[in-house]
Structures are given as C-alpha cells and as structure tokens.
Scaffold this active site. Structure first.
Site, mmCIF file in Angstrom:
data_model
loop_
_atom_site.group_PDB
_atom_site.id
_atom_site.type_symbol
_atom_site.label_atom_id
_atom_site.label_comp_id
_atom_site.label_asym_id
_atom_site.label_seq_id
_atom_site.Cartn_x
_atom_site.Cartn_y
_atom_site.Cartn_z
ATOM 1 N N PRO A 123 57.314 14.131 47.652
ATOM 2 C CA PRO A 123 58.148 15.020 46.949
ATOM 3 C C PRO A 123 59.061 14.488 45.829
ATOM 4 O O PRO A 123 59.366 13.110 46.018
ATOM 5 C CB PRO A 123 59.242 15.621 47.947
ATOM 6 N N ASN A 124 59.107 15.135 44.779
ATOM 7 C CA ASN A 124 59.825 14.982 43.517
ATOM 8 C C ASN A 124 59.010 13.633 42.470
ATOM 9 O O ASN A 124 59.531 13.168 41.610
ATOM 10 C CB ASN A 124 61.305 14.278 43.693
ATOM 11 N N ARG A 141 62.465 12.174 35.647
ATOM 12 C CA ARG A 141 63.718 12.090 36.729
ATOM 13 C C ARG A 141 64.129 10.719 36.754
ATOM 14 O O ARG A 141 63.590 9.658 36.901
ATOM 15 C CB ARG A 141 62.757 12.011 37.984
ATOM 16 N N TYR A 145 63.277 5.282 38.071
ATOM 17 C CA TYR A 145 61.644 5.512 38.024
ATOM 18 C C TYR A 145 60.834 5.369 36.900
ATOM 19 O O TYR A 145 59.554 5.645 37.083
ATOM 20 C CB TYR A 145 61.542 6.886 38.706
ATOM 21 N N ASN A 156 53.400 6.845 48.560
ATOM 22 C CA ASN A 156 54.812 6.944 48.503
ATOM 23 C C ASN A 156 55.369 8.313 48.869
ATOM 24 O O ASN A 156 55.148 9.333 48.503
ATOM 25 C CB ASN A 156 55.025 6.837 46.794
ATOM 26 N N ALA A 158 61.279 11.156 49.699
ATOM 27 C CA ALA A 158 62.387 11.305 50.711
ATOM 28 C C ALA A 158 61.860 11.438 52.156
ATOM 29 O O ALA A 158 62.699 11.350 52.943
ATOM 30 C CB ALA A 158 63.355 12.433 50.176
ATOM 31 N N HIS A 174 62.531 8.670 54.939
ATOM 32 C CA HIS A 174 63.493 8.827 55.617
ATOM 33 C C HIS A 174 63.613 9.798 56.765
ATOM 34 O O HIS A 174 64.669 9.780 57.372
ATOM 35 C CB HIS A 174 64.740 8.729 54.705
ATOM 36 N N ASP A 190 53.417 10.675 62.367
ATOM 37 C CA ASP A 190 52.361 11.134 63.626
ATOM 38 C C ASP A 190 51.000 11.415 62.944
ATOM 39 O O ASP A 190 49.914 10.976 63.575
ATOM 40 C CB ASP A 190 52.858 12.273 64.451
ATOM 41 N N GLU A 222 52.584 1.597 52.521
ATOM 42 C CA GLU A 222 53.474 2.308 51.822
ATOM 43 C C GLU A 222 54.184 1.800 50.719
ATOM 44 O O GLU A 222 54.713 0.522 50.774
ATOM 45 C CB GLU A 222 54.711 2.201 53.014
ATOM 46 N N HIS A 226 57.286 2.109 47.258
ATOM 47 C CA HIS A 226 58.578 2.765 46.759
ATOM 48 C C HIS A 226 58.849 1.824 45.329
ATOM 49 O O HIS A 226 58.467 1.006 45.473
ATOM 50 C CB HIS A 226 59.678 2.539 47.883
ATOM 51 N N SER A 279 61.412 2.041 43.689
ATOM 52 C CA SER A 279 62.883 1.504 43.679
ATOM 53 C C SER A 279 62.744 0.660 44.777
ATOM 54 O O SER A 279 62.145 0.570 45.837
ATOM 55 C CB SER A 279 63.941 2.507 43.737
ATOM 56 N N ARG A 283 69.702 0.606 47.744
ATOM 57 C CA ARG A 283 70.389 1.716 47.364
ATOM 58 C C ARG A 283 71.082 2.300 48.626
ATOM 59 O O ARG A 283 71.480 1.758 49.326
ATOM 60 C CB ARG A 283 69.182 2.642 46.911
ATOM 61 N N ARG A 319 68.470 5.499 52.707
ATOM 62 C CA ARG A 319 67.148 5.001 52.207
ATOM 63 C C ARG A 319 66.596 3.968 52.740
ATOM 64 O O ARG A 319 65.316 3.418 52.770
ATOM 65 C CB ARG A 319 67.218 4.801 50.877
HETATM 66 C C1 DQA Z 1 61.392 6.426 46.535
HETATM 67 C C2 DQA Z 1 62.592 6.136 47.343
HETATM 68 C C3 DQA Z 1 62.930 7.321 48.088
HETATM 69 O O1 DQA Z 1 64.299 6.966 48.899
HETATM 70 C C4 DQA Z 1 63.175 8.685 47.235
HETATM 71 O O2 DQA Z 1 63.563 9.743 48.140
HETATM 72 C C5 DQA Z 1 62.103 8.807 46.601
HETATM 73 C C6 DQA Z 1 61.428 7.756 45.651
HETATM 74 C C7 DQA Z 1 60.739 5.342 45.510
HETATM 75 O O3 DQA Z 1 59.509 5.316 45.251
HETATM 76 O O4 DQA Z 1 61.651 4.348 45.228
HETATM 77 O O5 DQA Z 1 61.840 10.012 46.228
HETATM 78 O O6 DQA Z 1 60.191 6.743 47.541
#
Ligand code: DQA
Length: 152
Positions: A15-16, A23, A28, A80, A83, A86, A93, A104, A106, A108, A113, A117
C-alpha cells in the site's frame, strides 16, 4: 536460455508505494514506481531472470499474489509490504504456506522512524531484509535474488 525457462522473481509493492515520486519525497525520493519497475526489469534481464512487478493497496490481493506465485513456479519474491509490514499476519501466513524464499525491503530506515514501524510480522521468516538503502535497496534485492537462485 530463453525467457520462458529463466528463473522467475516476483516483486510485490504494498500500500501507498504506487505514490512514490510524489509521496513524502524527503523519505521516498522522486522516482515514480513505474520508473523504478522499468529500471528493475532492465536490471533483471542483465541478471538473466524474469521479473514480474505487482503493486496493490489491498491486503487480500497481495495474499492471492503470493499464493499464485507457488502455482507459477516463482523462485524468489521481493516484497516491500509498506504499512502491512507492521500489521499483517495474513501476509506472514501466506509466505509460510507457499515456502518461497522472500526478501523484505524497506526504502526508509524504519528503525530510525516511529516506534510502531520497528516491528515486522515478516522479518523473522524472510530470507533476508534490506532496510534504509533508498530505492537502491531494490537493486540490491535483485542481486540477492540471483544469489539465492544460483546457490540452490
Ligand atoms: C516502508 C516503511 C513502512 O513503515 C511504510 O508504511 C511504508 C514504506 C518503506 O519502504 O520504507 O509504506 O515500507
């Protein structure tokens, strides 16, 4: 080797992450997801594997994609989870049920942070994690995917 028998890597952005480029650019960056996916697809060709890119803002769609990866003989998943990192026991699962190695990532440094997170439902079952390397982390993940594939 033809593209059909190349190893398969699936990149999932949660998401996002469709909003990168606009953003919170101080966190990012200014590259869009489309641009990033194009760059990574090119890199994957050089590394001789087929990269499929998927993004969704919906938890269930991500879970379905992980389940389908099994049927599609995907070798490695890079994710990635945004959110959902978390919050999502469902994504955890799904990985446990398909048993496909996953990385995995990220963008950032989540540990620098907010406290919420700092916990991931995925990290302890991931093959490895890449945190805080900016978008270059995705390229690092491709190298690691190649390394996982070639050391089988
Ligand atoms: C993220 C870090 C997450 O905490 C956040 O919700 C994101 C992006 C990152 O790529 O740094 O959406 O996964």
């Amino acid at each position: 080797m033809s593209i059909t028998d190349s190893p398969k890597v699936l990149l999932i952005n949660g998401p996002n992450l469709n909003m990168i480029g606009t953003r919170e650019p101080h966190i990012y960056g200014s590259t869009t997801l489309i641009q990033l996916e194009e760059q990574l697809t090119e890199k994957a060709k050089q590394l001789e594997f087929a990269l499929t890119c998927f993004q969704s803002n919906i938890e269930g769609e991500i879970i379905t994609q992980i389940q389908q990866a099994k049927a599609n003989n995907v070798d490695v998943i890079i994710i990635n989870p945004g959110a959902y990192t978390h919050t999502s026991i469902g994504i955890r699962d799904a990985f446990l049920s398909v048993q496909i190695p996953f990385i995995e990532i990220h963008i950032s440094n989540v540990y620098a942070r907010e406290h919420f997170r700092h916990h991931s439902y995925l990290s302890d079952v991931a093959s490895g994690i890449l945190v805080g390397h900016g978008l270059f982390g995705y390229e690092l993940a491709l190298y690691r995917a190649q390394n996982i594939i070639s050391s089988r």
